[in-house]
Design a protein around this motif. Structure first.
Motif, PDB file in Angstrom:
ATOM      1  N   VAL A 149      -6.559  -4.188   3.139  1.00 40.77           N
ATOM      2  CA  VAL A 149      -6.207  -3.306   2.022  1.00 40.77           C
ATOM      3  C   VAL A 149      -6.498  -3.981   0.693  1.00 40.77           C
ATOM      4  O   VAL A 149      -6.515  -3.317  -0.355  1.00 40.77           O
ATOM      5  CB  VAL A 149      -4.724  -2.869   2.089  1.00 40.77           C
ATOM      6  CG1 VAL A 149      -4.409  -2.199   3.417  1.00 40.77           C
ATOM      7  CG2 VAL A 149      -3.779  -4.030   1.825  1.00 40.77           C
ATOM      8  N   ALA A 150      -6.706  -5.301   0.707  1.00 41.66           N
ATOM      9  CA  ALA A 150      -7.061  -6.033  -0.521  1.00 41.66           C
ATOM     10  C   ALA A 150      -8.404  -6.735  -0.338  1.00 41.66           C
ATOM     11  O   ALA A 150      -8.656  -7.779  -0.944  1.00 41.66           O
ATOM     12  CB  ALA A 150      -5.973  -7.034  -0.870  1.00 41.66           C
ATOM     13  N   ASN A 151      -9.252  -6.139   0.517  1.00 40.01           N
ATOM     14  CA  ASN A 151     -10.619  -6.645   0.737  1.00 40.01           C
ATOM     15  C   ASN A 151     -10.638  -8.127   1.159  1.00 40.01           C
ATOM     16  O   ASN A 151     -11.545  -8.870   0.809  1.00 40.01           O
ATOM     17  CB  ASN A 151     -11.479  -6.455  -0.515  1.00 40.01           C
ATOM     18  CG  ASN A 151     -11.669  -4.995  -0.853  1.00 40.01           C
ATOM     19  OD1 ASN A 151     -11.940  -4.175   0.026  1.00 40.01           O
ATOM     20  ND2 ASN A 151     -11.497  -4.656  -2.119  1.00 40.01           N
ATOM     21  N   HIS A 152      -9.627  -8.508   1.912  1.00 40.08           N
ATOM     22  CA  HIS A 152      -9.550  -9.867   2.461  1.00 40.08           C
ATOM     23  C   HIS A 152      -9.614 -10.951   1.373  1.00 40.08           C
ATOM     24  O   HIS A 152     -10.108 -12.048   1.615  1.00 40.08           O
ATOM     25  CB  HIS A 152     -10.660 -10.098   3.508  1.00 40.08           C
ATOM     26  CG  HIS A 152     -10.438  -9.314   4.772  1.00 40.08           C
ATOM     27  ND1 HIS A 152     -10.964  -8.054   4.948  1.00 40.08           N
ATOM     28  CD2 HIS A 152      -9.736  -9.608   5.898  1.00 40.08           C
ATOM     29  CE1 HIS A 152     -10.618  -7.596   6.141  1.00 40.08           C
ATOM     30  NE2 HIS A 152      -9.867  -8.512   6.741  1.00 40.08           N
ATOM     31  N   LYS A 153      -9.060 -10.634   0.218  1.00 36.56           N
ATOM     32  CA  LYS A 153      -9.020 -11.622  -0.866  1.00 36.56           C
ATOM     33  C   LYS A 153      -7.677 -12.358  -0.938  1.00 36.56           C
ATOM     34  O   LYS A 153      -7.576 -13.388  -1.587  1.00 36.56           O
ATOM     35  CB  LYS A 153      -9.268 -10.925  -2.214  1.00 36.56           C
ATOM     36  CG  LYS A 153     -10.606 -10.197  -2.311  1.00 36.56           C
ATOM     37  CD  LYS A 153     -11.775 -11.171  -2.228  1.00 36.56           C
ATOM     38  CE  LYS A 153     -13.098 -10.433  -2.449  1.00 36.56           C
ATOM     39  NZ  LYS A 153     -14.257 -11.360  -2.307  1.00 36.56           N
ATOM     40  N   VAL A 206       1.677  -4.661   3.442  1.00 36.30           N
ATOM     41  CA  VAL A 206       0.634  -3.777   2.910  1.00 36.30           C
ATOM     42  C   VAL A 206       0.925  -3.451   1.447  1.00 36.30           C
ATOM     43  O   VAL A 206       0.039  -3.545   0.576  1.00 36.30           O
ATOM     44  CB  VAL A 206       0.539  -2.488   3.757  1.00 36.30           C
ATOM     45  CG1 VAL A 206      -0.285  -1.423   3.021  1.00 36.30           C
ATOM     46  CG2 VAL A 206      -0.068  -2.782   5.113  1.00 36.30           C
ATOM     47  N   GLU A 207       2.160  -3.065   1.162  1.00 35.78           N
ATOM     48  CA  GLU A 207       2.517  -2.711  -0.209  1.00 35.78           C
ATOM     49  C   GLU A 207       2.427  -3.917  -1.137  1.00 35.78           C
ATOM     50  O   GLU A 207       2.008  -3.799  -2.299  1.00 35.78           O
ATOM     51  CB  GLU A 207       3.932  -2.114  -0.242  1.00 35.78           C
ATOM     52  CG  GLU A 207       4.057  -0.773   0.469  1.00 35.78           C
ATOM     53  CD  GLU A 207       3.131   0.270  -0.121  1.00 35.78           C
ATOM     54  OE1 GLU A 207       3.057   0.354  -1.372  1.00 35.78           O
ATOM     55  OE2 GLU A 207       2.462   0.982   0.652  1.00 35.78           O
ATOM     56  N   ARG A 208       2.828  -5.075  -0.641  1.00 33.69           N
ATOM     57  CA  ARG A 208       2.767  -6.291  -1.464  1.00 33.69           C
ATOM     58  C   ARG A 208       1.322  -6.636  -1.815  1.00 33.69           C
ATOM     59  O   ARG A 208       1.007  -6.975  -2.969  1.00 33.69           O
ATOM     60  CB  ARG A 208       3.418  -7.449  -0.700  1.00 33.69           C
ATOM     61  CG  ARG A 208       3.559  -8.731  -1.532  1.00 33.69           C
ATOM     62  CD  ARG A 208       4.318  -9.807  -0.784  1.00 33.69           C
ATOM     63  NE  ARG A 208       3.587 -10.295   0.376  1.00 33.69           N
ATOM     64  CZ  ARG A 208       3.920 -10.088   1.645  1.00 33.69           C
ATOM     65  NH1 ARG A 208       4.985  -9.361   1.923  1.00 33.69           N
ATOM     66  NH2 ARG A 208       3.193 -10.580   2.626  1.00 33.69           N
ATOM     67  N   LEU A 209       0.411  -6.522  -0.835  1.00 32.74           N
ATOM     68  CA  LEU A 209      -0.989  -6.848  -1.094  1.00 32.74           C
ATOM     69  C   LEU A 209      -1.639  -5.825  -2.019  1.00 32.74           C
ATOM     70  O   LEU A 209      -2.447  -6.196  -2.883  1.00 32.74           O
ATOM     71  CB  LEU A 209      -1.771  -6.939   0.232  1.00 32.74           C
ATOM     72  CG  LEU A 209      -1.991  -8.377   0.731  1.00 32.74           C
ATOM     73  CD1 LEU A 209      -0.666  -9.032   1.099  1.00 32.74           C
ATOM     74  CD2 LEU A 209      -2.944  -8.402   1.926  1.00 32.74           C
ATOM     75  N   ALA A 250      -3.251  -6.855  -5.488  1.00 37.06           N
ATOM     76  CA  ALA A 250      -4.650  -6.521  -5.770  1.00 37.06           C
ATOM     77  C   ALA A 250      -4.771  -5.775  -7.096  1.00 37.06           C
ATOM     78  O   ALA A 250      -5.694  -6.026  -7.888  1.00 37.06           O
ATOM     79  CB  ALA A 250      -5.232  -5.682  -4.633  1.00 37.06           C
ATOM     80  N   ARG A 251      -3.819  -4.845  -7.351  1.00 34.75           N
ATOM     81  CA  ARG A 251      -3.841  -4.118  -8.632  1.00 34.75           C
ATOM     82  C   ARG A 251      -3.584  -5.072  -9.785  1.00 34.75           C
ATOM     83  O   ARG A 251      -4.209  -4.958 -10.853  1.00 34.75           O
ATOM     84  CB  ARG A 251      -2.788  -3.000  -8.621  1.00 34.75           C
ATOM     85  CG  ARG A 251      -3.126  -1.830  -7.719  1.00 34.75           C
ATOM     86  CD  ARG A 251      -2.221  -0.632  -7.990  1.00 34.75           C
ATOM     87  NE  ARG A 251      -0.821  -0.940  -7.683  1.00 34.75           N
ATOM     88  CZ  ARG A 251      -0.248  -0.718  -6.506  1.00 34.75           C
ATOM     89  NH1 ARG A 251      -0.966  -0.188  -5.512  1.00 34.75           N
ATOM     90  NH2 ARG A 251       1.026  -1.001  -6.310  1.00 34.75           N
TER      91      ARG A 251
END
Length: 788
Positions: free
Chosen positions: A755-759, A777-780, A784-785
């Motif tokens: 969900v964060a492009n594996h970053k 999921v929500e944390r990532l 990412a945002r």
């Protein structure tokens, strides 16, 4: 000599020797309900029943115990208190005298047994416990290890430090470094058959105990101490358990001791079988850990130095927490070479039930820590974690330099085959193509995300307490050629008796149905070690083989003298023996030997060679050999709910020359599912009062048949490459498959990371329940945002 026409001289081999697929000797009884467990045994006339009265505070002193209403309740015969223990009020397996049979003056966890009701029926005993009136002066309780300083907090047993090189300097000098923390949950054993003990009093000081235990000799000693009698007065017997997984290594002591005390006091048989809730509340579990790590590495992802702290919630007493936390350190490398390493344990005191052995015995927790470090490094350098795993493996077997083969405890890895295991599984499961397919799927799917992970396992085989690595067996050959075998191992569904019987059948070259293994009893084989540490077949198989070979040697000597032929012309063939140029049925040779007064019984013995361990120095060779395996799992997660499905798992696990592939496959499949459950759905939860809230099937979720991978491929790597001369070149298969479940945890982490492009490394704690997956999921997404 007569050639008997009943002998099939063309038989290629016996029916049921080693390296053949044989069903579990009790499989048909398990599925038809004919298998006799302790609760199925006919009760002697007048049998009484016991039920524990448990503490209702986590920590405090006992001001007053009023059990008068309990004593007057219908059907009650007696109420046992600490003062009723005639011998020593202690069942500590390590001799630290920190675990009372019944609490005396103070309680140290919610659910600690304070009294035991003895009644005419089990129902009457259970109902009567509710009438007790106990008042406490409550004391502060320590529940969560997250609130403790692992360096300065109270410990239940001395910690261990493993050190090689200068980890702190290597980390400080490394081009890149990071640190983090991971919480790894515990696990309930959740046997099909819970704890149970039945004591039958004998004359004088004697008592016979039927107990669901992995360690009959320890129960014998603990009961002897509690009664104040020598060990020879206590006989412990166990035919089978409905599951053990380590939880019946020490936890059965309490039930056996109380049943024995009541039986001797009232001269009647006494049985104690707690209900599931009391069993889960009052008995220990897998240790949960808080793992702190710091690692230094280069730009390629090669680890240069690592510093671990493994803090464990041990409970109120030592139990087996010392060796469990030791083994966590022994496996903090998994399959990876650390040029510089510092690893420390912190077996922390808490006001919770004293945690105990569980399949893997701390090893899986150590491996999970290793795999988290690998994952962190992979995200930091932007590579597939599998690439980082392979980059940091121990050197290939036969590495002449030997500079990448030394463990943190200074044992040289001489049998490393993980490179081959990973290469074969990577190809057979089509890892590279599936990785590309999953990446494409995730790029076009907003809600459902998939993840893939391939994780390795290196598991050390031997008890780290060196003196436990011994076993005995008793072999009798009767005059009809049938064989009676008794050994010190216990059968808990893992097929130990079947394998050991195969070993004996192979030695005598007789069909498997001619060998019978009887119930494990301290009256036949003394001073046995627990059936644990994956050593059951290794130790007891060798001991049984030793006993059979003693008898074979006598038979060969007898036949050589009787028939005037050289020893090398006497060969055991399927169900017969060739003596010179003639053949005779095995049973006939036995009859002849008996008539000639040849001893047809032997006590076999075996002790594991080469192993040694100096705990003070943190150096030695604690393991005889290592077992290797790998698993690749693919999952799908719903990013709106956190729910997930295991789509597929492929396993390649090494067994050496498998004694019985059918049983080994079952052990690998079951071990994986149990390991997956530990890391995904099985969550233990204590409230702030120290009450275990997940104490029944309604609140504690073990994997169901529907939770297994939709596609489940298991292959044995039964290459004849066992480095050490184990029993018929086989390898242990009890615990090593359990940590294969790590591939599911890391596949979930991979799916979350998408969900964060594996970053961003998800840092997913275990168990990775749907709630934790959703929160990750929500944390990532939020991180990412923020970075955008």
């Amino acid at each position: 000599m007569n050639n008997h026409s009943s002998i099939d001289l063309k038989a290629a081999r016996i029916k049921g020797g080693v390296a053949t697929d044989q069903r579990h000797d009790s499989a048909h009884k398990h599925v038809t309900g004919q298998a006799v467990y302790i609760d199925d045994m006919p009760e002697p006339a007048g049998t009484l029943h016991g039920c524990l009265g448990l503490s209702t505070v986590a920590h405090g002193t006992i001001r007053e115990i009023d059990v008068s209403a309990v004593r007057s309740a219908p059907g009650v015969v007696d109420v046992l208190l600490a003062s009723d223990v005639p011998g020593e009020n202690d069942i500590s397996p390590t001799g630290r005298h920190d675990e009372p049979v019944l609490a005396d003056g103070k309680v140290q966890f919610y659910g600690q047994p304070i009294f035991c009701v003895i009644a005419e029926t089990r129902e009457a005993a259970r109902r009567a416990t509710r009438h007790a009136k106990i008042s406490y002066t409550e004391l502060p309780a320590i529940i969560d290890i997250g609130e403790l300083d692992p360096v300065s907090s109270k410990l239940v047993t001395p910690p261990l430090t493993l050190k090689r090189g200068d980890a702190k300097a290597a980390i400080a000098d490394a081009p890149r470094r990071l640190k983090g923390q991971m919480r790894v949950g515990g696990q309930e054993h959740f046997y099909l058959e819970g704890h149970i003990a039945m004591a039958i009093p004998g004359e004088d000081q004697d008592v016979t105990i039927y107990c669901s235990t992995q360690h009959p000799s320890e129960v014998q000693h603990m009961v002897g101490h509690a009664l104040g009698v020598p060990s020879h007065a206590v006989m412990v017997e166990i035919r089978r358990m409905g599951g053990g997984f380590g939880g019946k290594e020490t936890q059965g002591n309490q039930f056996a001791a109380l049943a024995a005390i009541a039986a001797k006091k009232h001269h009647r048989a006494v049985k104690i079988r707690p209900d599931r809730d009391d069993d889960m509340i009052a008995t220990g579990k897998r240790h949960d850990f808080l793992i702190d790590y710091e690692v230094g590495f280069d730009d390629e992802g090669r680890i240069l130095g690592v510093d671990f702290m493994f803090a464990a919630r041990c409970g109120f007493s030592a139990d087996l927490s010392g060796p469990v936390t030791d083994r966590a350190l022994f496996h903090c490398d998994n399959t990876y070479f650390y040029p510089n390493v510092l690893a420390r344990s912190a077996p922390l005191y808490t006001n919770t039930v004293s945690n105990t052995a569980f399949r893997g015995f701390g090893g899986p927790q150590g491996m999970v820590g290793a795999e988290r470090v690998i994952e962190e490094v992979a995200f930091a350098v932007g590579k597939d974690p599998l690439e980082i795993r392979k980059l940091n493996f121990y050197g290939p077997n036969g590495d002449k330099n030997g500079d990448r083969n030394v463990t943190p405890y200074h044992q040289t890895v001489e049998d490393n085959i993980i490179h081959r295991v990973i290469a074969e599984l990577e190809e057979s499961c089509d890892y590279a193509r599936r990785r590309r397919t999953i990446d494409a799927f995730n790029a076009n799917s907003d809600i459902i995300k998939r993840g893939l992970a391939l994780t390795p396992v290196k598991f050390g085989i031997s008890f780290t307490a060196t003196h436990y690595n011994q076993a005995g067996a008793l072999v009798h050959v009767y005059t009809d050629g049938s064989v009676h075998l008794n050994h010190g191992g216990t059968e808990m569904g893992q097929g130990l008796n079947t394998k050991v019987a195969q070993v004996v059948a192979e030695e005598f070259q007789i069909d498997l149905d001619q060998v019978k293994i009887t119930a494990t009893t301290t009256g036949k084989v003394p001073n046995t070690s627990a059936t644990a540490a994956s050593s059951g077949t290794d130790l007891n198989g060798m001991a049984a083989q030793n006993g059979a070979r003693q008898i074979k040697d006598r038979l060969i000597d007898f036949a050589a003298k009787k028939y005037q032929v050289p020893h090398d012309q006497i060969v055991f063939l399927p169900n017969r023996v060739r003596v010179g140029n003639q053949e005779i049925a095995f049973a006939d040779l036995i009859k002849q030997a008996y008539m000639a007064r040849i001893q047809l019984s032997a006590a076999g013995f075996y002790k594991t060679p080469k192993i040694h361990w100096n705990r003070d120095k943190g150096e030695g060779r604690p393991f005889y050999y290592f077992a290797y395996g790998a698993s690749c799992s693919e999952v799908s997660i719903d990013t709106l709910t956190g729910e997930y499905v295991v789509e597929r798992t492929d396993i390649l696990h090494e067994t050496g020359r498998s004694l019985n592939r059918a049983i080994d496959l079952g052990q690998i499949e079951g071990g994986f599912i149990q390991g997956m459950g530990w890391l995904t759905t099985e969550e233990l939860w204590w409230d702030d009062k120290g009450r275990l809230r997940t104490h029944a099937p309604s609140t504690y979720k073990i994997p169901l048949a529907s939770d297994r991978p939709k596609i489940f491929n298991v292959v044995l790597a039964d290459w004849p490459e066992a480095h050490e001369p184990t029993i018929h070149r086989s390898k242990a298969v009890g615990e090593p498959p359990f940590p294969l479940g790590m591939s599911v945890l890391h596949a979930l982490s991979d799916a979350v990371a998408s969900v964060a492009n594996h970053k961003i490394c998800p840092r997913l704690d275990a168990p990775a329940t749907p709630e934790r997956v959703l929160m990750a999921v929500e944390r990532l997404k939020a991180e990412a945002r923020r970075r955008a």
